[in-house]
Scaffold this active site. Structure first.
Site, mmCIF file in Angstrom:
data_model
loop_
_atom_site.group_PDB
_atom_site.id
_atom_site.type_symbol
_atom_site.label_atom_id
_atom_site.label_comp_id
_atom_site.label_asym_id
_atom_site.label_seq_id
_atom_site.Cartn_x
_atom_site.Cartn_y
_atom_site.Cartn_z
ATOM 1 N N THR A 1 7.914 74.429 16.131
ATOM 2 C CA THR A 1 7.664 73.365 16.757
ATOM 3 C C THR A 1 6.085 72.803 16.287
ATOM 4 O O THR A 1 5.853 71.623 16.675
ATOM 5 C CB THR A 1 7.907 73.205 18.273
ATOM 6 N N CYS A 2 5.215 73.576 15.931
ATOM 7 C CA CYS A 2 3.743 73.330 15.700
ATOM 8 C C CYS A 2 3.662 72.444 14.490
ATOM 9 O O CYS A 2 2.729 71.429 14.410
ATOM 10 C CB CYS A 2 2.785 74.500 15.573
ATOM 11 N N CYS A 3 4.778 72.563 13.606
ATOM 12 C CA CYS A 3 4.604 71.803 12.346
ATOM 13 C C CYS A 3 5.828 70.984 12.248
ATOM 14 O O CYS A 3 6.245 70.614 11.128
ATOM 15 C CB CYS A 3 4.078 72.646 11.095
ATOM 16 N N ASP B 1 6.251 80.757 18.726
ATOM 17 C CA ASP B 1 6.350 79.276 18.375
ATOM 18 C C ASP B 1 7.548 79.006 17.429
ATOM 19 O O ASP B 1 7.667 78.020 16.901
ATOM 20 C CB ASP B 1 5.268 78.817 17.698
#
Length: 857
Positions: free
Chosen positions: A822-824, A855
């Site tokens: 979800t971070c990218c 993550d």
């Protein structure tokens, strides 16, 4: 506008005239009366002739404005011929048409004319096709006056200035409203009374709601212009980017014409792109990028230029650059195209020496412009009206005429909008003062404002100059397992301390007296407002965890599941949710009339404002009535409260026409219920019980119910709006519709497959890969709710807009669950044995993967 306006009127007096006319137009809209004659002006007669550059051709005059219509007459096109035409415009999907009354031909051998009057109300000439570009010669051109001097009758040698001919509605507005002396007035060409009457007329049953629907239809099909288009402005409606670095590498540097500035990406290798949304009809003659040899590893090495949307795109060119032999700073991408493409995407697949990010100094674009026909009459028919049932009972001609006057009104507004904001710079500086006001008398115009081209840039200016980024990022510790336990059993923490909402609220407070409270007026560059440390979850929050905290908070405030319990007391489900009546607003919430924790409401308002300013979304499914109150639009019981309690509105309105016998069976008392179910007694007996309602008192009772229900959450709304105004300048809020506020805060509620495809990009996997095909096959079978869950699974957000990246899977085991970062915003797609298995595994993941492990789900 050329000779269509009066050059004797100074610029300042032109503005005065437009403002005066605008005020009369606003009064016309408020009272539902026709617009002023000058706004609807149409010249009775204009003169056209054959263009001097045209070869010998023939004018074909048609019976109807259609290429397939019967030819009435054919006349050789000559510069010696004059066409007398109506000043009334007509555009269809075939092009722009002129209605010609008469053809006057001057003989080449004598000073005589041969006039040919066309039958009936005139015949139609196609001025130019909708498919032609501006380089192609039109069938006829307006005749311009060769001299502005005329002979004085008393002395033929004395010349006097000729009164300028006024042939445009803009010029007539200025003639009527500008404070000038009579001798400086222009000579207005007589109006076409019939055409003016048609533009002025309001069809029976046409209301402000019809205007709002029409504006919504048009605004959804207007290209949104991007700030800082620079030299691209004439050919491009908007420009998009994959990413950009803050500081020196901002996107505006691409179009500023300065070779010393640059756009620098800030993303993953091979995923950089620039997208040009081209103006209608433009055909690219040349497209190139400018770079600098000093940028070294930032230089692009492999570039692919694509045309069309993601689901229907074609590769126009691929460029591979060997920087060991190339020294040119201009990279040529396209030249001499013969076809118009609405979207051009420049994909930078790799950089020199495997560099991660790229730098581009500028975009050079030259095009042949298409002809701007605006909204043609055929646009207002067929499938375009499916989503606007209010308009379907009116003819395309009626809707087209109304669109013309509304666009004229908006042109007036845009021409003076800066002057309608008293002391613009002062308004910016005092944008949080309750005394500041952005626009005068605009309350009833909110639903027409989306047509304005200038409004959004003013709003962006207000947001930009009032931004205030914090010095450091706050860290908040969240126990989501405790929050989930509370949602399952709210009695487990009566003070709501276990909720994500309360953990964030307490965690973001100033830690000591020297700490400053957050302003929430963050710029778009500040894309992570706080960092989350999730207890008992292995995660390094690089943005995905932060977005998850917003999603969790929204789910606690306004659960998407209609069967879920309410984890917090700040909002309640609307009575519509309990009524099985097919109401389209059955999933909405309103502030809880019984909740008096106004500080929390104010904080929620600040979060709404932060989302409005930035790229994040907070999905609060509030009733349209609530959004109207927040933005400050006018509202009414009959029009707006049905979005909260349609059954009660219907019952109260029926009381007036109810006969005594039916009324007696209702057994109505002087009491009522609020949206949270709280009883309210309006009149009571000595024992405190509600009095029976008498037939003759029914209208008094109905009015009291209206007043109480409309004000049931007044204090909560006041606190929400106070928080919103701490973050968003009131001057900006006053230029928005409630729909725009909701969309900018909550995102688009409907997630279509087309929208997802448009926002999806690929990394280490090709678009035609079988895994991708299985993925889109599954998505097409998903419900809107499942697509929302999928979006959150990949990005942490539940609504668009957001970019999605699809990459190859990390797990080689048979038919594994998909993984996401979800971070990218990346989905890692593994291989599946068939479409059904792929769909089942994806659906399981989006429903069951709640906590985060490193993550990745």
């Amino acid at each position: 506008m050329g000779e269509s306006i009066n050059p004797n009127i100074p610029a300042a007096r032109r503005r005065i005239a437009r403002i005066r006319c605008l005020q009369d137009c606003i009064a016309s809209l408020q009272t539902r009366k026709p617009f002023p004659d000058c706004l609807c002006y149409v010249p009775s007669q204009l003169e056209y002739t054959a263009p001097s550059s045209s070869k010998t051709t023939v004018w074909k005059f048609l019976e109807e404005p259609s290429k397939g219509s019967k030819v009435v007459r054919e006349v050789p096109a000559s510069s010696a011929s004059v066409l007398l035409v109506s000043g009334e415009d007509l555009s269809t999907n075939e092009g722009k048409w002129l209605r010609v009354f008469k053809v006057c031909s001057t003989s080449s051998t004598a000073d005589t004319t041969e006039d040919q009057t066309l039958p009936g109300d005139g015949a139609w000439l196609l001025l130019f096709s909708s498919r032609s570009s501006s380089e192609e010669t039109p069938a006829a051109v307006p005749i311009q006056s060769n001299s502005d001097m005329e002979l004085d009758g008393k002395a033929s040698r004395n010349l006097k200035k000729k009164a300028p001919k006024i042939k445009s509605w803009e010029g007539v507005v200025e003639e009527q409203y500008a404070p000038v002396m009579k001798k400086h007035r222009g000579d207005v060409v007589a109006p076409d009374e019939k055409a003016v009457s048609k533009l002025k007329s309001l069809e029976r049953g046409w209301t402000m709601e019809h205007d709002a629907a029409l504006v919504q239809l048009m605004s959804q099909n207007l290209p949104q212009e991007t700030e800082n288009l620079g030299s691209l402005r004439g050919f491009v409606d908007s420009i998009g980017f994959s990413s950009f670095s803050t500081g020196d590498g901002e996107t505006a540097n691409l179009t500023d014409g300065d070779p010393d500035t640059y756009w620098e990406t800030d993303g993953s290798q091979g995923l950089h792109w620039i997208r040009l949304n081209m103006r209608k009809g433009t055909i690219i003659k040349s497209l190139s990028l400018t770079v600098s040899m000093a940028d070294d590893n930032y230089l692009p090495e492999t570039i692919v230029v694509m045309a069309g949307e993601m689901d229907d795109s074609v590769v126009l060119n691929s460029v591979n650059i060997d920087w060991s032999t190339c020294s040119s700073t201009e990279i040529k991408l396209l030249s001499n195209l013969t076809e118009h493409y609405s979207v051009i995407t420049i994909r930078i697949k790799s950089c020199k020496c495997n560099g991660i990010d790229t730098r581009i100094r500028g975009i050079n674009l030259n095009c042949v412009e298409g002809r701007g026909l605006g909204f043609d009459q055929d646009f207002f028919s067929g499938d375009n009206l499916v989503r606007f049932p209010l308009l379907q009972s009116f003819s395309p001609e009626t809707i087209y005429r109304r669109s013309v006057v509304l666009q004229r009104f908006i042109w007036l507004l845009d021409s003076v909008i800066h002057y309608l904001i008293p002391a613009w710079q002062l308004a910016i500086e005092n944008s949080y003062s309750s005394e500041s006001s952005a626009l005068i008398n605009m309350q009833n115009l909110r639903q027409i404002l989306p047509l304005s081209r200038k409004r959004l840039s003013l709003i962006d200016t207000l947001l930009r100059v009032s931004a205030s980024d914090p010095q450091d990022r706050k860290i908040v510790y969240l126990n989501r397992h405790a929050a989930l336990a509370h949602r399952a059993d709210p009695s487990s923490s009566p003070d709501y301390s276990s909720t994500v909402f309360m953990q964030l609220y307490e965690g973001l407070k100033p830690r000591n007296r020297s700490s400053s409270p957050l302003t929430y007026r963050w710029s778009t560059a500040y894309d992570q407002w706080w960092e989350c440390k999730f207890i008992s979850e292995g995660i390094v929050d690089q943005g995905g965890g932060f977005r998850d905290s917003l999603s969790d908070l929204a789910e606690e405030l306004c659960p998407s599941d209609p069967e879920a319990g309410m984890a917090l007391p700040f909002f309640v489900r609307t009575p519509n949710q309990g009524n099985d009546d097919g109401n389209v607003n059955r999933d909405c919430y309103v502030p809880n009339p019984s909740c008096t924790d106004y500080d929390k409401y104010e904080w929620i308002g600040q979060l709404l404002g932060a989302c409005f300013r930035g790229r994040e979304i907070l999905i609060l499914s509030l009733a349209p009535y609530i959004w109207k109150r927040l933005v400050g639009e006018s509202y009414s019981w009959v029009q707006d409260f049905p979005t909260v309690d349609a059954a009660e509105v219907g019952l109260i309105e029926s009381l007036s026409n109810m006969d005594p016998e039916t009324f007696s069976l209702s057994g109505r008392m002087w009491s009522m219920l609020l949206s949270d179910g709280s009883p309210v007694t309006l009149k009571c007996d000595d024992d405190g019980n509600p009095c029976p309602l008498k037939y003759e008192d029914r209208e008094d009772y109905a009015q009291q119910v209206r007043d109480v229900r409309l004000a049931e959450c007044e204090k909560q709304l006041k606190a929400l709006r106070a928080g919103l105004l701490k973050v968003v300048p009131e001057a900006a809020l006053e230029m928005l519709t409630w729909q725009e506020l909701e969309t900018r805060v909550c995102g688009e509620p409907e997630i279509t497959v087309e929208a997802l495809i448009k926002n999806t990009y690929y990394h280490h996997i090709e678009e035609y890969d079988q895994r991708v095909k299985f993925f889109w096959s599954a998505v097409k079978n998903f419900t809107n709710e499942e697509r929302s869950r999928l979006l959150r699974f990949i990005t942490g957000r539940r609504r668009l807009p957001v970019s999605i990246f699809i990459s190859s899977g990390k797990n080689d085991s048979p038919d594994p669950l998909p993984e996401s970062s979800t971070c990218c915003n990346t989905l890692h797609l593994p291989k599946y044995s068939d479409e059904k298995t792929a769909e089942d595994r994806l659906r399981y993941a989006v429903y069951n993967c709640v906590s985060i492990d490193t993550d990745e789900y």
